[in-house]
Enzyme design. Structure first.
Site, short mmCIF file in Angstrom:
data_model
loop_
_atom_site.label_atom_id
_atom_site.label_comp_id
_atom_site.label_asym_id
_atom_site.label_seq_id
_atom_site.Cartn_x
_atom_site.Cartn_y
_atom_site.Cartn_z
N ASN B 77 -12.56 11.17 -6.16
CA ASN B 77 -13.43 10.25 -6.12
C ASN B 77 -14.89 10.16 -6.55
OD1 ASN B 77 -11.45 9.97 -3.38
ND2 ASN B 77 -11.19 8.60 -5.11
N VAL B 85 -20.10 8.10 -6.49
CA VAL B 85 -18.97 8.04 -5.62
C VAL B 85 -18.26 6.80 -5.76
CG1 VAL B 85 -18.62 8.34 -3.24
CG2 VAL B 85 -20.49 9.44 -4.15
N CYS B 86 -16.96 6.89 -5.93
CA CYS B 86 -16.16 5.64 -5.78
C CYS B 86 -15.73 5.46 -4.34
CB CYS B 86 -14.95 5.77 -6.74
SG CYS B 86 -13.89 4.24 -6.81
N LEU B 87 -16.23 4.50 -3.64
CA LEU B 87 -15.83 4.37 -2.14
C LEU B 87 -15.84 2.81 -1.85
CD1 LEU B 87 -15.35 5.84 0.40
CD2 LEU B 87 -17.89 5.89 0.90
#
Lengths: 170, 154
Positions: B77, B85-87
């Site tokens: 991610n 960051v993919c969150l």
């Protein structure tokens, strides 16, 4: 009149001698430069070849025939000496490929549970060269994904142990 | 100066700042960083990471922009090149009740609970999707230990 002719003849002889002298000197000068050039040219590849080996980024897919070379090819030494060499172990070999390797270099051996995983690692690492024996992949998984050459410019297809020994001469 | 950020900073100093979360420069509360070690139960164990948090002017109404140091975090991610960051909590699931420490803790949790549904690192995403855990951990370990990775342009 006679004196005049003699003078002219002497000048002609002097001219020819000078021309021959200059010509010979130029020839030897050119020859010696040429030899120097030759020496430089012949020195360069040897040096570069050594550097190449250290700087080349290579990825070897570990299949049965690679395991068969374990007693012949010092894989541990290669991993420790070559800055950018990585071994990716296919699922059927992951429990059979054991090297006595300095723990600092253990990260250079990547074991996989799946063939798809092997190709993903190869794509992610994007090394300059890939060595692989596709015939030793499991049945039904012997085709390399079409896009692999986009990630690795040079692919060497090994067929047997002899090919491996040619790539990694002892 | 954003009073909410000042309050968070005071709280962090009071409660023991275990993620070393602080503004990068003393007089600028818009750029923060955090340093932490990889969790024990993850392939990141034994490695240190730096997380950067850029705070928007309307924080906490908008989430901070969060990224790891580029070429330092091999994670499904996280974008390897940029460290982005993919969150979900940093996008649609953001709530003003979250604070910077919660953001750091969520990023840390991501190291033990990667989300294969939204990969930024495609190859690690495939390894996760096909449940190739040995390959997944092996590839992460490779990137964390390879000496040239911090300069890599991959």
């Amino acid at each position: 009149m006679v004196n005049n002719r003699r003078r002219k003849s002497n000048q002609l002889i002097l001219g020819i001698t000078l021309a021959i002298g200059i010509g010979t000197s130029c020839y030897y000068l050119w020859k010696s430069l040429q030899n120097g050039e030759d020496r430089k040219i012949s020195d360069t590849p040897i040096k570069d070849a050594t550097n190449d080996k250290r700087n080349k980024s290579r990825c070897v897919v570990v299949t049965s025939s690679v395991i068969d070379t374990m007693n012949v090819i010092p894989w541990s030494q290669l991993l420790e000496d070559e800055e950018d060499l990585v071994l990716i172990v296919i699922p059927s070999c992951k429990d059979r490929f054991h090297l006595k390797l300095d723990p600092r270099f253990a990260y250079k051996v990547i074991r996989c549970d799946t063939v798809l995983g092997v190709w993903s690692c190869i794509k992610s690492l994007k090394k300059q060269e890939l060595y692989v024996n596709l015939e030793e992949f499991p049945d039904g998984e012997r085709n390399m994904p079409d896009d692999i050459p986009r990630y690795v410019p040079h692919i060497t297809y090994w067929k047997n142990e002899k090919d491996i020994l040619t790539t990694f001469p002892i | 100066m954003n009073s909410r950020l000042l309050k968070e900073w005071t709280q962090l100093n009071k409660n023991g700042n275990k993620y070393y979360l602080c503004p990068i420069e003393e007089n600028d509360m818009t750029h923060w960083q955090s340093e932490f070690e990889g969790p024990n139960n993850s392939p990141y164990r034994g490695h240190k990471f730096t997380l950067y948090l850029d705070i928007p002017s309307n924080y906490p109404m908008s989430p901070p922009k969060v990224r790891f140091k580029p070429y330092s975090m091999p994670h499904v991610n996280v974008d390897w090149k940029t460290g982005a960051v993919c969150l979900d909590i940093l996008e649609s699931m953001w709530s003003p009740i979250f604070n910077l420490q919660y953001v750091v803790e969520s990023c840390l949790r991501l190291l033990t609970e990667p989300n294969g549904e939204s990969p930024l690192n495609l190859e690690l995403g495939i390894l996760l999707r096909v449940s190739d855990h040995t390959g997944y951990n092996g590839l992460i370990n490779y990137y964390l230990n390879h000496p040239h990775n911090s300069l890599s342009s991959k």
